[in-house]
Design a protein around this motif. Structure first.
Motif, short mmCIF file in Angstrom:
data_model
loop_
_atom_site.label_atom_id
_atom_site.label_comp_id
_atom_site.label_asym_id
_atom_site.label_seq_id
_atom_site.Cartn_x
_atom_site.Cartn_y
_atom_site.Cartn_z
N HIS A 88 27.01 34.94 41.73
CA HIS A 88 28.34 34.45 41.94
C HIS A 88 28.47 32.97 41.58
O HIS A 88 29.64 32.40 41.25
CB HIS A 88 28.64 34.98 43.21
CG HIS A 88 29.94 34.58 43.68
ND1 HIS A 88 30.97 35.56 43.78
CD2 HIS A 88 30.71 33.48 44.12
CE1 HIS A 88 32.17 35.26 44.13
NE2 HIS A 88 31.92 33.91 44.29
N SER A 124 30.69 42.74 38.07
CA SER A 124 30.30 41.92 39.41
C SER A 124 31.57 41.71 40.14
O SER A 124 31.57 41.77 41.39
CB SER A 124 29.67 40.62 39.04
OG SER A 124 28.53 40.98 38.10
N GLU A 125 32.28 41.04 39.64
CA GLU A 125 33.64 40.46 40.39
C GLU A 125 34.61 41.87 40.98
O GLU A 125 35.07 41.52 41.95
CB GLU A 125 34.65 39.57 39.42
CG GLU A 125 34.00 38.28 39.04
CD GLU A 125 34.97 37.40 38.57
OE1 GLU A 125 35.50 37.80 37.44
OE2 GLU A 125 35.08 36.36 39.29
#
Ligand SMILES: NC(=O)c1ccc[n+]([C@@H]2O[C@H](COP(=O)([O-])OP(=O)(O)OC[C@H]3O[C@@H](n4cnc5c(N)ncnc54)[C@H](O)[C@@H]3O)[C@@H](O)[C@H]2O)c1
Ligand SMILES: [Zn+2]
Ligand SMILES: [Zn+2]
Length: 373
Positions: A43, A357-358
């Motif tokens: 992240h 991922s987001e």
């Protein structure tokens, strides 16, 4: 020796990563040239893209690199050509914190990891003859090749010879940070209660480490039910969705308060809510990236009078090599099954990997640059 490579260039918020040809600088005596096999997306890479950290763009990001050493400078002793290595954050090695085994708090952390250049201001990367920001966490591993340093390279122990490098890559940041927060920074004790806010890579690594220690209960809180289900599989004794009164449910479960709370969300309201859950002498650890101007508010009497501790945590207080090797041992023994978090993408598909991922669909996206053998 001129090394040409392909790298994913980050141009800032709202811009997709673009794969372009770059050139690597010649090695300095303490540097290694690593052919990258894989690199996790953390992240923090995305926090840099979005301007939350003081890192210049355009830049080649990537700080969970794993690969094979191709060449080393004259002073390098950590690994030799042909060795399988992981990369982590860099540090100076001489400041008071480096000297006392706490390199994540290196006094020169920013210059060694976030300046876009080497400590002397020179560039490790070029497009044609034009310097490009690199040396991110001493590596910039969203690329086919990277320059790393004697202090941020870990030789993979022979006991892990059978484990693919692409799986080990995220140990260099996300996994090390979550596990280290529990095992090192907060030093969670067996039988003590812990709540982990956020069940991304860092949070689930913390949950797995809490299970290794024997903490109880181990409570995980997130807004994503699939991630909560995974956290439960991997060690959480209780999981609560933050959208349905999680704080009150934790209070009912542990009316005397919690021994430990770890925040991985970086969200002010979550951190302040977590603080209020602590038992007397309880510890709150914070690892989440937040907006640069964010401030927190704690009631002074509840802070001082109850002997609570609030600690910022970088890299899980890892001493790099020894701790990563300890985690590899846990993995080999089946106690740290982080392969459950990972999905693989080709480097060319980096924007899909970031999106996965987001969106919360994938906990840990790992980019593949080249085959290991
Ligand atoms: N301090 C360090 O050394 C260090 C190292 C690695 C990562 N980080 C930072 O740690 C954070 C976590 O990293 P990650 O890779 O696990 O990220 P991630 O985005 O995968 O995980 C964060 C989780 O928080 C959850 N969340 C969002 N809002 C929430 C809420 N209100 N309540 C509970 N959960 C909520 C999200 O659904 C997500 O699952 C990031 O900010 C990252 O930049 C810090
Ligand atoms: Zn230092
Ligand atoms: Zn990271």
């Amino acid at each position: 020796m001129t090394t040409l490579a392909q790298a994913a260039i980050c141009r800032g918020k709202g811009e997709p990563f673009a794969i372009e040809d770059v050139r690597l600088d010649d090695l300095r005596p303490d540097e290694l040239l690593v052919r990258i096999v894989a690199c996790g997306i953390c992240h923090t890479d995305l926090a840099v893209r979005d301007g939350q950290l003081p890192v210049p763009v355009p830049i080649v990001l990537g700080h969970e690199g794993a690969g094979i050493v191709e060449d080393v400078g004259a002073d390098v002793t950590v690994a030799k050509p042909g060795d399988r290595v992981l990369m982590s954050f860099n540090s100076c090695g001489t400041c008071p914190n480096c000297a006392s085994g706490a390199p994540t708090y290196c006094h020169d952390f920013s210059a060694h990891n976030w300046s876009g250049t080497r400590i002397d201001g020179s560039s490790t990367l070029f497009i044609g003859d034009a310097p490009l920001n690199g040396n991110f966490f001493g590596q910039s591993a969203f690329a086919t090749h990277a320059i790393a340093h004697q202090r941020n390279v870990i030789r993979v122990p022979d006991s892990a010879a059978a484990i693919p490098l692409e799986r080990l890559a995220p140990l260099g940041c996300g996994l090390m940070t979550g596990a280290g927060a529990v095992l090192r920074s907060m030093n969670v004790m067996p039988g003590q209660s812990i709540a982990v806010f956020g069940t991304g890579t860092v949070g689930i690594a913390a949950v797995m480490a809490a299970r290794i220690v024997g903490a109880d209960p181990i409570i995980a809180i997130d807004v994503n039910d699939e991630r909560l289900a995974l956290a439960k599989d991997l060690g959480a004794t209780h999981v609560f969705n933050a959208r349905s009164d999680a704080i009150e449910k934790v209070r009912q479960l542990c009316p005397a308060g919690l021994g430990y709370v770890l925040d991985t969300t970086g969200i002010n309201s979550v951190i302040e809510g977590a603080f209020a859950l602590l038992a007397p002498k309880g510890k709150l650890g914070m690892v989440g990236a937040s907006d640069p101007g964010d401030m927190l508010a704690f009631n002074e009497a509840q802070f001082m009078g109850m002997g609570r501790t609030v600690m910022g945590i970088l890299g899980g207080d890892s001493d790099i090599g020894p701790f990563v090797c300890e985690l590899i041992e846990h993995h080999v023994a089946g106690r740290f099954p982080f392969e459950r978090l990972i999905a693989y993408f080709d480097l060319a598909d980096i924007n899909d990997a970031v999106h996965a991922s987001e969106s919360g669909r994938i906990v840990k996206s790992v980019l593949r640059m080249s085959a290991e053998h």
